[in-house]
Design a protein around this motif. Structure first.
Motif, PDB file in Angstrom:
ATOM      1  N   ILE A 278       0.848  -1.201   0.000  1.00 39.12           N
ATOM      2  CA  ILE A 278       0.000   0.000   0.000  1.00 39.12           C
ATOM      3  C   ILE A 278       0.882   1.249   0.000  1.00 39.12           C
ATOM      4  O   ILE A 278       1.670   1.468   0.931  1.00 39.12           O
ATOM      5  N   CYS A 279       0.714   2.054  -1.030  1.00 37.56           N
ATOM      6  CA  CYS A 279       1.547   3.260  -1.172  1.00 37.56           C
ATOM      7  C   CYS A 279       1.341   4.197   0.015  1.00 37.56           C
ATOM      8  O   CYS A 279       0.216   4.379   0.506  1.00 37.56           O
ATOM      9  N   THR A 280       2.415   4.803   0.458  1.00 36.09           N
ATOM     10  CA  THR A 280       2.324   5.691   1.619  1.00 36.09           C
ATOM     11  C   THR A 280       1.915   7.114   1.233  1.00 36.09           C
ATOM     12  O   THR A 280       1.897   8.004   2.084  1.00 36.09           O
ATOM     13  N   HIS A 281       1.585   7.320  -0.044  1.00 37.85           N
ATOM     14  CA  HIS A 281       1.052   8.626  -0.427  1.00 37.85           C
ATOM     15  C   HIS A 281      -0.433   8.658  -0.089  1.00 37.85           C
ATOM     16  O   HIS A 281      -0.814   9.141   0.960  1.00 37.85           O
ATOM     17  N   VAL A 282      -1.295   8.121  -0.968  1.00 39.89           N
ATOM     18  CA  VAL A 282      -2.721   8.057  -0.623  1.00 39.89           C
ATOM     19  C   VAL A 282      -3.274   6.650  -0.731  1.00 39.89           C
ATOM     20  O   VAL A 282      -4.480   6.468  -0.833  1.00 39.89           O
ATOM     21  N   GLY A 283      -2.403   5.656  -0.696  1.00 42.95           N
ATOM     22  CA  GLY A 283      -2.882   4.295  -0.492  1.00 42.95           C
ATOM     23  C   GLY A 283      -3.157   3.453  -1.716  1.00 42.95           C
ATOM     24  O   GLY A 283      -3.832   2.430  -1.614  1.00 42.95           O
ATOM     25  N   CYS A 284      -2.662   3.823  -2.881  1.00 47.56           N
ATOM     26  CA  CYS A 284      -2.860   2.963  -4.061  1.00 47.56           C
ATOM     27  C   CYS A 284      -2.028   1.690  -3.894  1.00 47.56           C
ATOM     28  O   CYS A 284      -0.999   1.698  -3.224  1.00 47.56           O
ATOM     29  N   PRO A 285      -2.464   0.575  -4.516  1.00 48.00           N
ATOM     30  CA  PRO A 285      -1.631  -0.624  -4.481  1.00 48.00           C
ATOM     31  C   PRO A 285      -0.469  -0.501  -5.463  1.00 48.00           C
ATOM     32  O   PRO A 285      -0.663  -0.133  -6.617  1.00 48.00           O
ATOM     33  N   LEU A 297       7.328   1.148  -8.271  1.00 46.70           N
ATOM     34  CA  LEU A 297       6.684   2.387  -8.710  1.00 46.70           C
ATOM     35  C   LEU A 297       5.182   2.310  -8.449  1.00 46.70           C
ATOM     36  O   LEU A 297       4.538   1.318  -8.785  1.00 46.70           O
ATOM     37  N   CYS A 298       4.660   3.364  -7.838  1.00 43.74           N
ATOM     38  CA  CYS A 298       3.208   3.429  -7.633  1.00 43.74           C
ATOM     39  C   CYS A 298       2.593   4.053  -8.884  1.00 43.74           C
ATOM     40  O   CYS A 298       2.993   5.149  -9.292  1.00 43.74           O
ATOM     41  N   PRO A 299       1.618   3.385  -9.490  1.00 47.39           N
ATOM     42  CA  PRO A 299       1.063   3.899 -10.754  1.00 47.39           C
ATOM     43  C   PRO A 299       0.198   5.141 -10.577  1.00 47.39           C
ATOM     44  O   PRO A 299      -0.083   5.832 -11.539  1.00 47.39           O
ATOM     45  N   CYS A 300      -0.217   5.444  -9.356  1.00 50.62           N
ATOM     46  CA  CYS A 300      -1.147   6.571  -9.189  1.00 50.62           C
ATOM     47  C   CYS A 300      -0.465   7.919  -9.393  1.00 50.62           C
ATOM     48  O   CYS A 300      -0.918   8.744 -10.181  1.00 50.62           O
ATOM     49  N   HIS A 301       0.618   8.176  -8.660  1.00 56.30           N
ATOM     50  CA  HIS A 301       1.284   9.487  -8.788  1.00 56.30           C
ATOM     51  C   HIS A 301       2.794   9.331  -8.877  1.00 56.30           C
ATOM     52  O   HIS A 301       3.554  10.235  -8.540  1.00 56.30           O
ATOM     53  N   GLN A 302       3.208   8.142  -9.284  1.00 55.95           N
ATOM     54  CA  GLN A 302       4.627   7.866  -9.595  1.00 55.95           C
ATOM     55  C   GLN A 302       5.583   7.951  -8.410  1.00 55.95           C
ATOM     56  O   GLN A 302       6.766   8.234  -8.581  1.00 55.95           O
ATOM     57  N   SER A 303       5.098   7.756  -7.217  1.00 55.44           N
ATOM     58  CA  SER A 303       6.058   7.639  -6.108  1.00 55.44           C
ATOM     59  C   SER A 303       6.921   6.407  -6.365  1.00 55.44           C
ATOM     60  O   SER A 303       6.413   5.353  -6.765  1.00 55.44           O
ATOM     61  N   THR A 304       8.208   6.541  -6.130  1.00 57.51           N
ATOM     62  CA  THR A 304       9.133   5.438  -6.415  1.00 57.51           C
ATOM     63  C   THR A 304       9.909   5.110  -5.146  1.00 57.51           C
ATOM     64  O   THR A 304      10.401   6.012  -4.450  1.00 57.51           O
TER      65      THR A 304
HETATM   66  S1  FES Z   1      -0.859   6.867  -4.141  1.00 59.10           S
HETATM   67 FE1  FES Z   1       1.070   6.240  -4.699  1.00 59.10          FE
HETATM   68  S2  FES Z   1       1.989   7.981  -5.457  1.00 59.10           S
HETATM   69 FE2  FES Z   1       0.048   8.651  -4.893  1.00 59.10          FE
END
Ligand code: FES
Length: 354
Positions: A278-285, A297-304
């Motif tokens: 679970i991404c630590t930005h807003v929780g996308c897988p 890489l998180c596909p939602c907002h490209q956190s790496t």
């Molecule tokens: S939820 Fe992963 S980068 Fe925003």
């Protein structure tokens, strides 16, 4: 460009000067129509009746706002009722919509009725003038404003004024009570996951989410990415979606020498590292993994995240690393966890340390 009409000759077809004189000046200002007094202008009893009607509308608005708050407190959110022609609807949503609609409508209707019956309807021409006003014009505007305020009866008609103030003061309360929907506070719910049930004495097996089978360390090859969940969780469970939103694991195997973070290496098993999916930005897988660089890489907002370096954030809006789950193997070689993640999973919130 100046354009003096007086010096311009009219074409022959526009008629002679005699025609203009006969039909009058075609550009003459027609002026304003004569003011016709309304019934409320000449009959004080009619004016008082209109005043009561306006006040009644504002009072209805106040009652509707109180009804909104009472509905919010009293009606069960799960209650469904049949309302023609809408069909089956949530009783709470229906009551909130109706009461708030009536509260706002009655303020508007009261204001319109007030303007149409009691405020002055005498039309006043305003001559065009340069945009910047001189002192005389400003004083004139202030004077007109005062006259308008006096003619509106806002100061004189106390019943209207007081009920309007009351209804306008109550309406915002509808929004205030809705703040309750922001709660309750998450408390421990975001701090604990399903892995919390694992203990050193009773560890939980890691289950491969594709095969639904326990995972042996020897089956995980370097460079691979596998998704896992705790034993005991089943896809058909009623609360599966809620549980997997916190429990989902991302399992990678990295050559131990490539792991830069010692703490991370110790929590893993022979280069197998288990991080929260679970991404630590807003929780996308998170689902994209580059095995050469060990970047996820998180596909939602490209956190790496660099999984070889404690899942440190190397790009993007995420605020902190992915939490890691400590894993070992049991006597049969299956991967197991002996406790929960080292940090709450998912986005930051006010109750977590960082
Ligand atoms: S939820 Fe992963 S980068 Fe925003």
């Amino acid at each position: 460009m100046s354009h003096d009409m007086s010096e311009e000759k009219l074409p022959e077809s526009h008629g002679s000067a005699g025609d203009v004189a006969a039909h009058g000046d075609p550009f003459a200002d027609p002026g304003l129509p004569a003011h016709e007094p309304r019934r409320t202008d000449i009959d004080e009893r009619a004016a008082q009746r209109a005043e009561r009607q306006v006040s009644l509308m504002f009072v209805v608005s106040m009652l509707a706002t109180i009804g909104f708050i009472a509905s919010y407190v009293a009606i069960d959110p799960d209650k469904i009722v049949y309302i023609f022609p809408l069909g089956h609807v949530s009783a709470l949503n229906f009551a909130l919509g109706m009461t708030l609609g009536v509260a706002l409508f009655m303020i508007g209707a009261g204001a319109v009725h007030w303007a149409r019956t009691l405020m002055s309807d005498v039309e006043l021409p305003a001559e065009r003038h340069p945009i910047e006003a001189d002192d005389e014009v400003r004083a004139d505007v202030i004077e007109q404003f005062k006259t308008g305020a006096a003619e509106s009866g806002f100061g004189r008609r106390k019943m209207i004024r007081n009920t309007l103030i009351g209804s306008m003061a109550l309406v915002p309360l509808s929004g205030v009570v809705l703040l309750r929907d922001l709660g309750p506070l998450p408390e421990k719910k975001l701090k604990e996951t399903g892995w919390n049930e694992a203990t050193p004495a009773q560890p939980l097996q890691l289950i491969n989410m594709n095969t639904n089978l326990p995972m042996k360390a020897e089956d995980i090859v370097i460079g691979s990415l596998t998704f896992a969940m705790p034993e005991g969780l089943h896809v058909h469970d009623e609360d599966f979606q809620q549980a997997i939103a916190k429990d989902a694991l991302m399992l990678v195997r990295i050559a131990p020498d490539d792991i830069k973070d010692d703490r991370s290496r110790e929590k893993g098993f022979e280069g197998i590292l288990a991080y929260s999916k679970i991404c630590t930005h807003v929780g996308c897988p998170i689902s994209l993994y580059e095995q050469q660089t060990h970047h996820a890489l998180c596909p939602c907002h490209q956190s790496t995240f660099d999984l070889a370096d404690g899942a440190r954030v190397i790009f993007g809006p995420a605020g902190h690393p992915l939490p890691q789950l400590k894993i070992i193997t049991d006597e049969k070689g299956y991967l197991v966890a002996t406790g929960d993640f080292d940090e709450p999973v998912g986005p930051s919130y006010w109750e977590r340390a960082r």
